[in-house]
Scaffold this motif. Sequence first.
Motif, PDB file in Angstrom:
ATOM      1  N   ALA A 160      -7.325 -51.578 -16.577  1.00  0.00           N
ATOM      2  CA  ALA A 160      -7.708 -51.789 -15.179  1.00  0.00           C
ATOM      3  C   ALA A 160      -7.881 -50.450 -14.459  1.00  0.00           C
ATOM      4  CB  ALA A 160      -6.665 -52.639 -14.460  1.00  0.00           C
ATOM      5  N   ARG A 200      -0.573 -54.662  -8.555  1.00  0.00           N
ATOM      6  CA  ARG A 200      -0.340 -56.084  -8.789  1.00  0.00           C
ATOM      7  C   ARG A 200       0.836 -56.195  -9.756  1.00  0.00           C
ATOM      8  NH1 ARG A 200      -3.125 -60.952  -8.507  1.00  0.00           N
ATOM      9  NH2 ARG A 200      -5.056 -59.928  -7.817  1.00  0.00           N
ATOM     10  N   ASP A 205      -4.753 -53.927 -10.173  1.00  0.00           N
ATOM     11  CA  ASP A 205      -6.058 -54.582 -10.245  1.00  0.00           C
ATOM     12  C   ASP A 205      -7.096 -53.569 -10.710  1.00  0.00           C
ATOM     13  OD1 ASP A 205      -5.255 -57.105  -9.421  1.00  0.00           O
ATOM     14  OD2 ASP A 205      -5.515 -56.640  -7.291  1.00  0.00           O
ATOM     15  N   ASP A 206      -8.292 -54.054 -11.041  1.00  0.00           N
ATOM     16  CA  ASP A 206      -9.354 -53.160 -11.471  1.00  0.00           C
ATOM     17  C   ASP A 206      -9.652 -52.110 -10.407  1.00  0.00           C
ATOM     18  OD1 ASP A 206      -9.576 -54.552 -13.821  1.00  0.00           O
ATOM     19  OD2 ASP A 206     -11.351 -55.689 -13.208  1.00  0.00           O
TER      20      ASP A 206
END
Length: 327
Positions: A160, A200, A205-206
């Motif tokens: 990510a 997260r 997250d990406d």
Amino acid sequence: MGLDIAAKHLLRPAAICWLMLAAGASDASSPAAAGEASKPSIEILDTPAVFAPGIASTRYAEIRLTLSPDGRTALWFSRDRPGGAGGYDIWISRRGEQGWSEATPVPFNSPGRDFDPAFSADGRSVYFCSDRPGGLGADDLWRVAVVATGFGEPEPLGAAVNSPGKEYAPMLSADGRRLLFASDRPGGAGGLDLYVARRRGDGFDDAQRLSGGINTSAHNFDASYLANDASIVYSRAQDFRTDRVDLYLARPHGKGYDAGQLLPLSVNSRETDSYGPMLDWSQRDRLLYSAQRDGAQSMELYLVRYRLPAWDADAARKHAAGDDPSP
């Protein structure tokens, strides 16, 4: 960062050399600066001071100082200091009653390249870059826990955050929710762009490229949040082969960031590179960075006090809430 950019003896064009914030001239080449030249974005309060001369700042290239929240542990990296496990190594010094201890390599260095350390705001983790096995690309972002006995086992941040390209200079925001870093992955505006990955759980997250004017056709890298946890000081060079590297300040603007303003020559240098900025977690009104000033043989570590304008605190609050923070 990991690129060998400090050995240059370069001078950028005069039109850029003399640009300053509102204390002097503004960066007229920046669209954001053109409309806000009368509104200073940062005030430099003193002359940059060399950090721990002879211990941390030596005749070798010492880069990207980070201090623990209690101010008792200093980490930085060197690309040519002898005694480490690899070509690039992270070094540590601890402050006691007699001052800073003799510097030693950290135990989590590898035979490869380990660089760009950054304490988290709570002092429980150190984020850094490495090309050791276990990553996805040439240089990846890693994290190591700070434990009672020193440090835990390093872990890569995963797909990510990392890419098949190069990732540099991680910095976790004070609220622990945003990881700021630079990457040369496809889809950017320049050679290196600034990205953010939101927390997260134990991961992220990406990563998303920072929006607005901050990412340009130049290399934009080595970024740090300031005390308001929103404004960013970062490094920029159009071309590492021909241009000097300077420090810039970008402020929240809409959902992204403005195009940045050159920091004054009291921080930057007319003739040599300045990069590797990092907020001092022990005194958040201090900025740490690397430069080659006053005839130094190589890059040294510096600290300097600064102040953000009062209206920036409101902009930071709105940015965190997802509102338009433009003044």
